[in-house]
Design a protein around this motif. Structure first.
Motif, PDB file in Angstrom:
ATOM      1  N   ALA A 335       0.840  -1.196   0.000  1.00 45.58           N
ATOM      2  CA  ALA A 335       0.000   0.000   0.000  1.00 45.58           C
ATOM      3  C   ALA A 335       0.873   1.242   0.000  1.00 45.58           C
ATOM      4  O   ALA A 335       2.047   1.200   0.374  1.00 45.58           O
ATOM      5  CB  ALA A 335      -0.906   0.003   1.224  1.00 45.58           C
ATOM      6  N   ALA A 336       0.308   2.364  -0.431  1.00 44.53           N
ATOM      7  CA  ALA A 336       1.058   3.619  -0.453  1.00 44.53           C
ATOM      8  C   ALA A 336       0.174   4.761   0.023  1.00 44.53           C
ATOM      9  O   ALA A 336      -1.033   4.789  -0.254  1.00 44.53           O
ATOM     10  CB  ALA A 336       1.592   3.899  -1.852  1.00 44.53           C
ATOM     11  N   PHE A 337       0.791   5.719   0.730  1.00 43.93           N
ATOM     12  CA  PHE A 337       0.106   6.885   1.277  1.00 43.93           C
ATOM     13  C   PHE A 337       0.858   8.145   0.863  1.00 43.93           C
ATOM     14  O   PHE A 337       1.999   8.090   0.404  1.00 43.93           O
ATOM     15  CB  PHE A 337       0.073   6.820   2.809  1.00 43.93           C
ATOM     16  CG  PHE A 337      -0.626   5.610   3.378  1.00 43.93           C
ATOM     17  CD1 PHE A 337      -1.969   5.668   3.740  1.00 43.93           C
ATOM     18  CD2 PHE A 337       0.062   4.410   3.565  1.00 43.93           C
ATOM     19  CE1 PHE A 337      -2.609   4.561   4.282  1.00 43.93           C
ATOM     20  CE2 PHE A 337      -0.570   3.303   4.101  1.00 43.93           C
ATOM     21  CZ  PHE A 337      -1.908   3.372   4.464  1.00 43.93           C
ATOM     22  N   CYS A 338       0.211   9.289   1.086  1.00 48.88           N
ATOM     23  CA  CYS A 338       0.880  10.563   0.897  1.00 48.88           C
ATOM     24  C   CYS A 338       0.442  11.499   2.020  1.00 48.88           C
ATOM     25  O   CYS A 338      -0.669  12.020   2.005  1.00 48.88           O
ATOM     26  CB  CYS A 338       0.559  11.173  -0.462  1.00 48.88           C
ATOM     27  SG  CYS A 338       1.560  12.636  -0.820  1.00 48.88           S
ATOM     28  N   VAL A 339       1.287  11.659   3.001  1.00 45.88           N
ATOM     29  CA  VAL A 339       1.047  12.438   4.209  1.00 45.88           C
ATOM     30  C   VAL A 339      -0.138  11.881   5.006  1.00 45.88           C
ATOM     31  O   VAL A 339      -1.150  12.546   5.213  1.00 45.88           O
ATOM     32  CB  VAL A 339       0.847  13.930   3.911  1.00 45.88           C
ATOM     33  CG1 VAL A 339       0.861  14.760   5.194  1.00 45.88           C
ATOM     34  CG2 VAL A 339       1.933  14.436   2.976  1.00 45.88           C
ATOM     35  N   PRO A 340      -0.051  10.621   5.477  1.00 38.84           N
ATOM     36  CA  PRO A 340      -1.083  10.098   6.371  1.00 38.84           C
ATOM     37  C   PRO A 340      -1.075  10.903   7.659  1.00 38.84           C
ATOM     38  O   PRO A 340      -0.014  11.182   8.223  1.00 38.84           O
ATOM     39  CB  PRO A 340      -0.652   8.649   6.593  1.00 38.84           C
ATOM     40  CG  PRO A 340       0.833   8.650   6.371  1.00 38.84           C
ATOM     41  CD  PRO A 340       1.071   9.677   5.297  1.00 38.84           C
ATOM     42  N   ASP A 355      -5.682  10.344   4.753  1.00 35.18           N
ATOM     43  CA  ASP A 355      -4.520  10.383   3.863  1.00 35.18           C
ATOM     44  C   ASP A 355      -4.514  11.758   3.209  1.00 35.18           C
ATOM     45  O   ASP A 355      -5.045  11.959   2.111  1.00 35.18           O
ATOM     46  CB  ASP A 355      -4.649   9.258   2.842  1.00 35.18           C
ATOM     47  CG  ASP A 355      -3.368   9.013   2.054  1.00 35.18           C
ATOM     48  OD1 ASP A 355      -2.366   9.694   2.319  1.00 35.18           O
ATOM     49  OD2 ASP A 355      -3.388   8.138   1.173  1.00 35.18           O
ATOM     50  N   ALA A 356      -3.909  12.728   3.891  1.00 35.59           N
ATOM     51  CA  ALA A 356      -4.143  14.146   3.617  1.00 35.59           C
ATOM     52  C   ALA A 356      -3.860  14.558   2.177  1.00 35.59           C
ATOM     53  O   ALA A 356      -4.722  15.117   1.501  1.00 35.59           O
ATOM     54  CB  ALA A 356      -3.331  14.998   4.583  1.00 35.59           C
ATOM     55  N   SER A 357      -2.644  14.326   1.698  1.00 32.30           N
ATOM     56  CA  SER A 357      -2.293  14.843   0.381  1.00 32.30           C
ATOM     57  C   SER A 357      -2.849  14.007  -0.764  1.00 32.30           C
ATOM     58  O   SER A 357      -2.795  14.429  -1.921  1.00 32.30           O
ATOM     59  CB  SER A 357      -0.771  14.969   0.250  1.00 32.30           C
ATOM     60  OG  SER A 357      -0.298  16.033   1.044  1.00 32.30           O
ATOM     61  N   ASN A 358      -3.386  12.844  -0.449  1.00 33.66           N
ATOM     62  CA  ASN A 358      -4.133  12.090  -1.455  1.00 33.66           C
ATOM     63  C   ASN A 358      -5.610  12.472  -1.448  1.00 33.66           C
ATOM     64  O   ASN A 358      -6.364  12.005  -2.296  1.00 33.66           O
ATOM     65  CB  ASN A 358      -4.008  10.580  -1.218  1.00 33.66           C
ATOM     66  CG  ASN A 358      -2.750  10.005  -1.819  1.00 33.66           C
ATOM     67  OD1 ASN A 358      -2.269  10.477  -2.850  1.00 33.66           O
ATOM     68  ND2 ASN A 358      -2.196   8.975  -1.187  1.00 33.66           N
TER      69      ASN A 358
END
Length: 422
Positions: A335-340, A355-358
């Motif tokens: 899995a991948a996140f961007c600024v969780p 997942d803020a930036s997503n």
């Protein structure tokens, strides 16, 4: 965006009225979502719970009916034992309450505490805050606040009554640092995330890449840390954000995007004495000046991840690829996140992550299966983080709904999820 939004399973709307109906589009908000154990094949609907809908943000601090109330970058959200929703209205320097179709101010005048006075406690109507980011509510209705720019953890007793009072549980007002101790003898560096355990202990994340524990008596100890980050406390250290605890006492922490500072030559007093930066190191292998042994966090490998810390101090990456921003569902490292950012457990045992930036709300099951339940249009590919075409403030089914920058998550006893979307 500056408002409060809600996200519900469409088929559940007749049962969970607080998560149904409504409309709205472009506004900062807090969102709610009625989620599994109902089968995940059901469709979801996002609607605005409170705040204005405006493409121009329409920030403000007006109390009143949910349709006319305004917020200014709400970052944290929590649910009280009576079902009231509490919001850390960050740029208004206030703690707000949403209940029975109305928004009210629980505490704070709107003035920045760190610019006005070091005497920031007192009756709720005169107490001061400085950009509070997160909050939690215990079973008695007492509110705990990460008062970020005041560098302290605050406690609000008897909220909503004439006896409502704000006090400082731990930290030195307007003094940034890293010192364990009791009450005002302790120091924090931009405390950010906050959660509670069943015994009333408070757990806090902060910018100096530490996790601190505060007892009901205000005794602060460090339970996990990174030495290199501590050495850069007055520069630009990496930081942790959200924190949540499961029923077994495991802590889960979101690591938005961190790197180890270079040229470390010293560490502050009361910091880690022996650290090897082994991400599986146990607490027994470490020593800390004047505090119990702590676990080591490795900022070089925990980037855009969800970290798990067991009660015995074993640290591991639970979900996330550990790379730069990405967007992918899957199990564990796939899995991948961007600024969780903010996180909370639901009654189904799943962890819900902003997942803020997503611009997405993610769900992680106990076996680390990550799925996207709302935001970032299904099928989209995100390779470089914040993508303007995939974020916004749009209500509707999940095939259309958008979030701008969700940062706070809370889940009530019925599985309704509330999300603070800046």
């Amino acid at each position: 965006m500056n408002g409060i939004t809600k996200l519900a399973i469409a088929a559940a709307c007749g049962l969970a009225l607080s998560a149904c109906g409504g409309g709205g589009d472009d506004s900062p908000m807090v969102t709610s979502h009625s989620n599994p154990p109902i089968p995940a094949t059901l469709s979801y609907v996002v609607s605005t719970l409170a705040g204005s809908a405006s493409v121009n943000y329409h920030s403000g601090s007006a109390d009143g009916p949910v349709a006319s109330a305004t917020f200014n970058f709400p970052e944290g959200v929590a649910v009280g034992p009576d079902g009231s929703v509490y919001v850390a209205d960050t740029y208004n320097n206030k703690i707000r309450k949403i209940a029975n179709g109305m928004v009210s101010t629980v505490a704070g005048t709107g003035s920045l505490g760190n610019e006005v006075s070091t005497n920031i406690d007192g009756p709720c109507g005169s107490a001061l805050f400085s950009e509070p980011i997160s909050l939690a509510v215990d079973q008695n209705g007492t509110i705990y606040v990460a008062d970020t720019m005041d560098q302290v953890i605050r406690k609000i007793t008897n909220p909503g009554t004439a006896a409502c009072t704000v006090s400082t549980l731990a930290g030195t007002t307007n003094v940034m640092g890293y010192v364990d101790g009791t009450g005002s003898a302790a120091q924090f560096s931009d405390p950010t995330g906050l959660t509670l355990d069943a015994a009333g202990n408070v757990y806090v994340t902060s910018d100096n890449y530490t996790i601190r524990k505060i007892t009901p008596a205000g005794v602060v100890t460090t339970i996990a840390s990174d030495q290199a980050a501590l050495a850069n406390i007055y520069g630009s250290p990496p930081h942790l954000w959200g924190i949540a605890m499961d029923g077994s006492g495991n802590l889960y922490v979101s690591d938005p995007a961190s790197t180890v500072p270079t040229n470390v030559t010293s560490v502050p007093p009361s910091s880690v004495v022996t650290v090897t930066n082994d991400s599986t190191l146990t607490a027994a292998a470490l020593t800390v000046s004047s505090t119990p042994p702590i676990a080591a966090l490795n900022t070089s490998t925990n980037t855009n991840n969800i970290i798990k810390i067991t009660p015995s101090g074993v640290v591991s990456t639970w979900a996330g690829s550990g790379t730069a921003c990405g967007f992918a569902d899957g199990v564990g490292a796939s899995a991948a996140f961007c600024v969780p950012s903010g996180m909370a457990f639901g009654p189904d045992g799943a962890l819900y992550v902003a997942d803020a930036s997503n611009g997405a709300i993610r769900r992680i099951t106990p076996n680390a299966q990550v799925t996207t339940i709302a935001g970032t249009v299904a099928g989209a590919t995100v390779t470089s983080g914040w993508t303007p075409s995939l974020v916004g403030w749009k209500d509707g089914p999940i095939s259309q709904a958008l979030f701008f920058q969700p940062t706070g998550v809370a889940v009530d006893a019925n599985g309704v999820i509330y999300v603070a979307d800046m």
